[in-house]
Design an enzyme around this catalytic site. Structure first.
Site, PDB file in Angstrom:
ATOM      1  N   LYS A 177       0.810  -1.227   0.000  1.00  0.00           N
ATOM      2  CA  LYS A 177       0.000   0.000   0.000  1.00  0.00           C
ATOM      3  C   LYS A 177       0.838   1.270   0.000  1.00  0.00           C
ATOM      4  O   LYS A 177       2.013   1.266   0.324  1.00  0.00           O
ATOM      5  CB  LYS A 177      -1.002  -0.038   1.161  1.00  0.00           C
ATOM      6  CG  LYS A 177      -2.181  -0.944   0.804  1.00  0.00           C
ATOM      7  CD  LYS A 177      -3.298  -0.913   1.794  1.00  0.00           C
ATOM      8  CE  LYS A 177      -4.432  -1.824   1.254  1.00  0.00           C
ATOM      9  NZ  LYS A 177      -5.410  -2.127   2.264  1.00  0.00           N
TER      10      LYS A 177
ATOM     11  N   ARG B 277      -3.669 -10.227   4.700  1.00  0.00           N
ATOM     12  CA  ARG B 277      -4.124 -10.233   3.295  1.00  0.00           C
ATOM     13  C   ARG B 277      -2.971  -9.709   2.461  1.00  0.00           C
ATOM     14  O   ARG B 277      -2.571  -8.551   2.618  1.00  0.00           O
ATOM     15  CB  ARG B 277      -5.361  -9.342   3.174  1.00  0.00           C
ATOM     16  CG  ARG B 277      -5.944  -9.250   1.777  1.00  0.00           C
ATOM     17  CD  ARG B 277      -7.147  -8.301   1.764  1.00  0.00           C
ATOM     18  NE  ARG B 277      -7.732  -8.195   0.442  1.00  0.00           N
ATOM     19  CZ  ARG B 277      -7.294  -7.376  -0.513  1.00  0.00           C
ATOM     20  NH1 ARG B 277      -6.268  -6.581  -0.299  1.00  0.00           N
ATOM     21  NH2 ARG B 277      -7.887  -7.354  -1.697  1.00  0.00           N
TER      22      ARG B 277
HETATM   23  N1  HH2 Z   1      -7.508  -3.654   0.758  1.00  0.00           N
HETATM   24  C1  HH2 Z   1      -7.840  -3.610  -0.546  1.00  0.00           C
HETATM   25  C2  HH2 Z   1      -8.963  -4.310  -1.005  1.00  0.00           C
HETATM   26  N2  HH2 Z   1      -9.700  -5.070  -0.174  1.00  0.00           N
HETATM   27  N3  HH2 Z   1     -10.110  -5.926   1.982  1.00  0.00           N
HETATM   28  C3  HH2 Z   1      -9.782  -6.002   3.273  1.00  0.00           C
HETATM   29  N4  HH2 Z   1     -10.505  -6.760   4.115  1.00  0.00           N
HETATM   30  N5  HH2 Z   1      -8.705  -5.316   3.790  1.00  0.00           N
HETATM   31  C4  HH2 Z   1      -7.923  -4.515   3.009  1.00  0.00           C
HETATM   32  O1  HH2 Z   1      -6.973  -3.892   3.545  1.00  0.00           O
HETATM   33  C5  HH2 Z   1      -8.241  -4.414   1.617  1.00  0.00           C
HETATM   34  C6  HH2 Z   1      -9.358  -5.144   1.131  1.00  0.00           C
HETATM   35  C7  HH2 Z   1      -7.030  -2.805  -1.501  1.00  0.00           C
HETATM   36  O2  HH2 Z   1      -5.995  -3.560  -2.035  1.00  0.00           O
HETATM   37  P1  HH2 Z   1      -6.022  -4.325  -3.453  1.00  0.00           P
HETATM   38  O3  HH2 Z   1      -7.098  -5.340  -3.499  1.00  0.00           O
HETATM   39  O4  HH2 Z   1      -4.673  -4.866  -3.718  1.00  0.00           O
HETATM   40  O5  HH2 Z   1      -6.256  -3.181  -4.522  1.00  0.00           O
HETATM   41  P2  HH2 Z   1      -7.524  -2.626  -5.313  1.00  0.00           P
HETATM   42  O6  HH2 Z   1      -8.543  -2.171  -4.333  1.00  0.00           O
HETATM   43  O7  HH2 Z   1      -6.943  -1.503  -6.144  1.00  0.00           O
HETATM   44  O8  HH2 Z   1      -8.059  -3.754  -6.166  1.00  0.00           O
END
Ligand code: HH2
Length: 281
Positions: free
Chosen positions: A222, A257
């Site tokens: 992040k 995660r």
């Molecule tokens: N962070 C993201 C998405 N979903 N869910 C939970 N429970 N906790 C988190 O910290 C979290 C999440 C954001 O990360 P990512 O899926 O890699 O990116 P994007 O939202 O751009 O798809």
């Protein structure tokens, strides 16, 4: 305070930190956008994560990165459903990362065992779905919505405010008839928080853990890691991601995660061996 996290057919022991691998079937996620947009690539990535030791695979069809807009639910469902169905049929514990009740419902029907809702089950339709199935539930804290959440977020005491909201949302689910053992809480690193807020949430994570639910932390790749280290490219933030995961686990996180499963599993195994020794092996 280990125990179990009840996720449909999967009863996940929290004796050891659970690793949730991330598969985004999106063209625009902040670090892996486009990589797994094709369902075959998504399945290959998910399979590699499971082979590397992932306990769960979190499948998402909508980016919630800062500034992103909503994807229509029908489009989101079409992206994730084939992958969820295939992984579930292979016995993988699948989590669906969605804030849309219709998407979550379709995926649970297709075999998903966790609903991961970044809007913290604030939608009554999500809570009704939660009460009507036996999936595990990740209740995440988000201030505002992805499009605007990074516009100068302010808290008097970020940890106390996040903890209070998470507890209130968990209580709403319990009041709707959800078994407590299905619920995990997540402070929502990067969702309406500055770098200082994210660091304080990690530093005082024990206060969220004290609420009595398993705690999930998603710090992987992040932006705050880039701000701390000066590494601009998200895919190059592996070392920072692992350091953040270990810091969270030290303070009681039960689930992490992550994008980089093999490396995280290795780091967690080493930290555990230092703490507990190698046992009988
Ligand atoms: N962070 C993201 C998405 N979903 N869910 C939970 N429970 N906790 C988190 O910290 C979290 C999440 C954001 O990360 P990512 O899926 O890699 O990116 P994007 O939202 O751009 O798809």
């Amino acid at each position: 305070m280990p125990g179990v996290w009840r996720c449909g057919a999967h009863l996940l022991s929290l004796d050891r930190t659970l690793v949730m691998g991330i598969v985004n079937i999106t063209p625009d996620s902040f670090s892996d956008g486009g990589v797994n947009f094709d369902p075959r690539s998504a399945l290959l990535s998910a399979g590699a994560m499971v082979a590397a030791g992932a306990d769960l695979v979190d499948v998402g069809g909508e980016s919630t990165r800062p500034g992103s807009g909503e994807v229509p639910a029908a489009e989101e469902l079409a992206r994730v459903l084939p992958v969820v169905r295939d992984l579930a049929a292979r016995g993988v514990a699948v989590s669906v990362d969605t804030r849309h009740a219709t998407v979550a419902a379709g995926c649970v029907k297709a075999g998903a065992t966790v609903i991961n809702d970044v809007s913290g089950f604030s939608d009554p339709a999500m809570r009704a779905l939660a009460a009507s199935c036996d999936a595990g539930l990740v209740v995440m804290h988000m201030r505002g919505e992805p499009r605007t959440m990074q516009d100068e977020p302010h808290y008097d005491d970020v940890v106390a405010e996040v903890a209070a909201l998470l507890l209130a949302q968990a209580e709403l689910l319990v009041a709707a008839g959800v078994d407590r053992e299905r619920i995990a809480l997540d402070p929502g690193i990067g969702f309406g928080k500055t770098t200082a807020h994210n660091l304080e949430l990690l530093r005082r994570l024990d206060e969220i853990v004290a609420l009595g639910y398993p705690v999930l932390v998603g710090a992987s790749r992040k932006r705050f890691l880039g701000e701390i280290t000066g590494v601009a490219e998200p895919r190059e933030r592996l070392a920072g991601s692992i350091a953040a995961a270990l810091a969270a686990v030290e303070r009681g996180a039960g689930i992490v995660r992550v994008h980089d499963v093999a490396e995280t599993v290795q780091a967690l195994a080493t930290a555990r061996a230092v703490r507990d020794g190698m046992g009988e092996r």
